[in-house]
Scaffold this motif. Structure first.
Motif, mmCIF file in Angstrom:
data_model
loop_
_atom_site.group_PDB
_atom_site.id
_atom_site.type_symbol
_atom_site.label_atom_id
_atom_site.label_comp_id
_atom_site.label_asym_id
_atom_site.label_seq_id
_atom_site.Cartn_x
_atom_site.Cartn_y
_atom_site.Cartn_z
ATOM 1 N N GLY A 1 -8.412 7.249 -9.214
ATOM 2 C CA GLY A 1 -8.900 6.028 -9.849
ATOM 3 C C GLY A 1 -8.045 4.849 -9.441
ATOM 4 N N THR A 2 -8.459 3.657 -9.817
ATOM 5 C CA THR A 2 -7.769 2.445 -9.373
ATOM 6 C C THR A 2 -6.339 2.330 -9.900
ATOM 7 O OG1 THR A 2 -8.792 1.218 -11.170
ATOM 8 C CG2 THR A 2 -9.875 1.129 -9.011
ATOM 9 N N ASP A 3 -6.030 2.980 -11.015
ATOM 10 C CA ASP A 3 -4.656 2.950 -11.520
ATOM 11 C C ASP A 3 -3.744 3.886 -10.735
ATOM 12 O OD1 ASP A 3 -5.267 1.085 -13.450
ATOM 13 O OD2 ASP A 3 -5.628 2.581 -15.009
ATOM 14 N N TYR A 4 -4.328 4.843 -10.048
ATOM 15 C CA TYR A 4 -3.539 5.824 -9.307
ATOM 16 C C TYR A 4 -3.935 5.828 -7.835
ATOM 17 C CZ TYR A 4 -2.070 7.106 -13.942
ATOM 18 O OH TYR A 4 -1.569 7.062 -15.208
ATOM 19 N N PHE A 5 -4.787 6.742 -7.405
ATOM 20 C CA PHE A 5 -5.111 6.868 -5.993
ATOM 21 C C PHE A 5 -6.605 6.833 -5.736
ATOM 22 C CE2 PHE A 5 -0.942 8.795 -6.385
ATOM 23 C CZ PHE A 5 -0.274 8.222 -5.315
ATOM 24 N N THR A 6 -6.968 6.188 -4.641
ATOM 25 C CA THR A 6 -8.341 6.208 -4.142
ATOM 26 C C THR A 6 -8.293 6.694 -2.699
ATOM 27 O OG1 THR A 6 -8.194 3.883 -3.469
ATOM 28 C CG2 THR A 6 -9.124 4.328 -5.654
ATOM 29 N N THR A 7 -9.448 7.080 -2.184
ATOM 30 C CA THR A 7 -9.470 7.653 -0.836
ATOM 31 C C THR A 7 -9.391 6.574 0.231
ATOM 32 O OG1 THR A 7 -11.873 7.688 -0.809
ATOM 33 C CG2 THR A 7 -10.765 9.705 -1.501
ATOM 34 N N LEU A 8 -8.871 6.990 1.362
ATOM 35 C CA LEU A 8 -8.781 6.145 2.541
ATOM 36 C C LEU A 8 -9.235 7.006 3.715
ATOM 37 C CD1 LEU A 8 -7.784 3.496 3.900
ATOM 38 C CD2 LEU A 8 -5.559 4.598 4.116
ATOM 39 N N SER A 9 -10.369 6.659 4.300
ATOM 40 C CA SER A 9 -10.890 7.441 5.421
ATOM 41 C C SER A 9 -9.996 7.272 6.638
ATOM 42 C CB SER A 9 -12.303 6.992 5.777
ATOM 43 O OG SER A 9 -13.167 7.273 4.713
ATOM 44 N N VAL A 10 -9.758 8.382 7.325
ATOM 45 C CA VAL A 10 -8.954 8.329 8.545
ATOM 46 C C VAL A 10 -9.793 8.800 9.723
ATOM 47 C CG1 VAL A 10 -6.622 8.236 7.631
ATOM 48 C CG2 VAL A 10 -7.720 10.416 7.754
ATOM 49 N N ASP A 11 -9.663 10.008 10.174
ATOM 50 C CA ASP A 11 -10.404 10.503 11.339
ATOM 51 C C ASP A 11 -11.450 11.529 10.931
ATOM 52 O OD1 ASP A 11 -8.358 9.245 12.921
ATOM 53 O OD2 ASP A 11 -7.158 11.051 12.672
ATOM 54 N N GLU A 12 -12.548 11.522 11.631
ATOM 55 C CA GLU A 12 -13.547 12.584 11.600
ATOM 56 C C GLU A 12 -13.670 13.316 10.262
ATOM 57 O OE1 GLU A 12 -12.198 15.021 14.813
ATOM 58 O OE2 GLU A 12 -12.260 13.349 16.200
ATOM 59 N N GLY A 13 -13.967 12.583 9.231
ATOM 60 C CA GLY A 13 -14.193 13.189 7.924
ATOM 61 C C GLY A 13 -12.940 13.462 7.118
ATOM 62 N N LYS A 14 -11.767 13.233 7.691
ATOM 63 C CA LYS A 14 -10.524 13.424 6.941
ATOM 64 C C LYS A 14 -10.269 12.201 6.067
ATOM 65 C CE LYS A 14 -6.860 15.091 8.784
ATOM 66 N NZ LYS A 14 -5.690 15.292 9.651
ATOM 67 N N LYS A 15 -9.501 12.420 5.013
ATOM 68 C CA LYS A 15 -9.130 11.298 4.151
ATOM 69 C C LYS A 15 -7.688 11.452 3.691
ATOM 70 C CE LYS A 15 -10.805 13.486 0.001
ATOM 71 N NZ LYS A 15 -11.967 13.844 -0.704
ATOM 72 N N PHE A 16 -7.048 10.325 3.497
ATOM 73 C CA PHE A 16 -5.749 10.247 2.854
ATOM 74 C C PHE A 16 -5.986 9.608 1.497
ATOM 75 C CE2 PHE A 16 -3.190 9.714 7.076
ATOM 76 C CZ PHE A 16 -3.294 11.065 7.315
ATOM 77 N N TRP A 17 -4.935 9.491 0.728
ATOM 78 C CA TRP A 17 -4.993 8.851 -0.579
ATOM 79 C C TRP A 17 -4.063 7.646 -0.566
ATOM 80 C CZ3 TRP A 17 -8.531 10.602 -3.970
ATOM 81 C CH2 TRP A 17 -9.066 11.860 -3.720
ATOM 82 N N HIS A 18 -4.490 6.574 -1.219
ATOM 83 C CA HIS A 18 -3.635 5.385 -1.251
ATOM 84 C C HIS A 18 -3.786 4.644 -2.564
ATOM 85 C CE1 HIS A 18 -6.670 2.109 0.123
ATOM 86 N NE2 HIS A 18 -7.333 3.144 -0.302
ATOM 87 N N GLU B 1 0.852 -1.179 0.000
ATOM 88 C CA GLU B 1 0.000 0.000 0.000
ATOM 89 C C GLU B 1 0.890 1.231 0.000
ATOM 90 O OE1 GLU B 1 -3.739 1.907 2.350
ATOM 91 O OE2 GLU B 1 -3.628 -0.208 1.843
ATOM 92 N N LEU B 2 0.682 2.084 -0.998
ATOM 93 C CA LEU B 2 1.408 3.341 -1.106
ATOM 94 C C LEU B 2 0.483 4.441 -0.617
ATOM 95 C CD1 LEU B 2 2.874 2.460 -4.561
ATOM 96 C CD2 LEU B 2 4.162 2.648 -2.451
ATOM 97 N N LEU B 3 0.910 5.147 0.420
ATOM 98 C CA LEU B 3 0.059 6.102 1.120
ATOM 99 C C LEU B 3 0.558 7.530 0.912
ATOM 100 C CD1 LEU B 3 -2.287 6.370 3.258
ATOM 101 C CD2 LEU B 3 -0.469 6.368 4.982
ATOM 102 N N PHE B 4 -0.350 8.378 0.452
ATOM 103 C CA PHE B 4 -0.126 9.818 0.369
ATOM 104 C C PHE B 4 -0.914 10.409 1.533
ATOM 105 C CE2 PHE B 4 -1.459 13.976 -1.622
ATOM 106 C CZ PHE B 4 -0.208 14.565 -1.594
ATOM 107 N N PRO B 5 -0.242 10.685 2.662
ATOM 108 C CA PRO B 5 -0.945 11.004 3.909
ATOM 109 C C PRO B 5 -1.329 12.478 4.062
ATOM 110 C CG PRO B 5 1.381 10.874 4.341
ATOM 111 C CD PRO B 5 1.195 10.576 2.875
#
Length: 146
Positions: A88-105, A73-77
């Motif tokens: 998109g699936t070839d690049y980045f999709t969202t990853l929920s973290v805290d209270e409405g925040k999101k990272f990209w992975h 997993e490559l994480l853009f935090p």
């Protein structure tokens, strides 16, 4: 001691990662990441603070061939909007973290063994090239993160 297939595969995956992939990536100028992944407990690696690499040993560990692959997993935090061309699936999709925040992975299946044939070097080359590809795409955003 009797292990079920999931436990055995996790142990095997961690051994391959700790014994081969992590030392080889460190030889390629990766270092320990200061970022904690929201769902992976193990430490990650990075070449720059822009993109962090984590090994997912949990997903698929219950499969009979789970000793032949794992997921990277490559994480853009950063909770920022990415340009549409990076989503998109070839690049980045969202990853929920805290209270409405999101990272990209970005997740990649890494198969390092095919039957009796080990392909560790090929898998390592793929991990490094995917990291470099995605890092390069994110570099224009780096100035906005400071």
């Amino acid at each position: 001691m009797h292990l079920n297939i999931s436990e055995a595969n996790k142990i095997f995956r961690k051994s391959i990662i700790k014994g081969f992939f992590e030392p080889q990536l460190i030889n390629l100028d990766f270092k320990k990441s200061s970022v904690k992944h929201p769902s992976i407990n193990e430490n990650g690696l990075m070449q720059s603070d822009l993109l962090h690499l984590f090994f997912d040993v949990e997903t698929g560990s219950d499969y009979p061939d789970g000793d032949e692959w794992f997921i990277v997993e490559l994480l853009f935090p950063h909770d920022v909007k990415l340009p549409d061309n990076l989503i998109g699936t070839d690049y980045f999709t969202t990853l929920s973290v805290d209270e409405g925040k999101k990272f990209w992975h970005h997740r990649e299946l890494i198969r390092y063994k095919y039957g009796k044939s080990k392909k560790l070097d090929n898998a390592l080359e793929f991990i490094e090239s995917k990291y470099k590809e995605l890092h390069k795409l994110l570099e224009p955003l780096q100035k906005d993160l400071i």
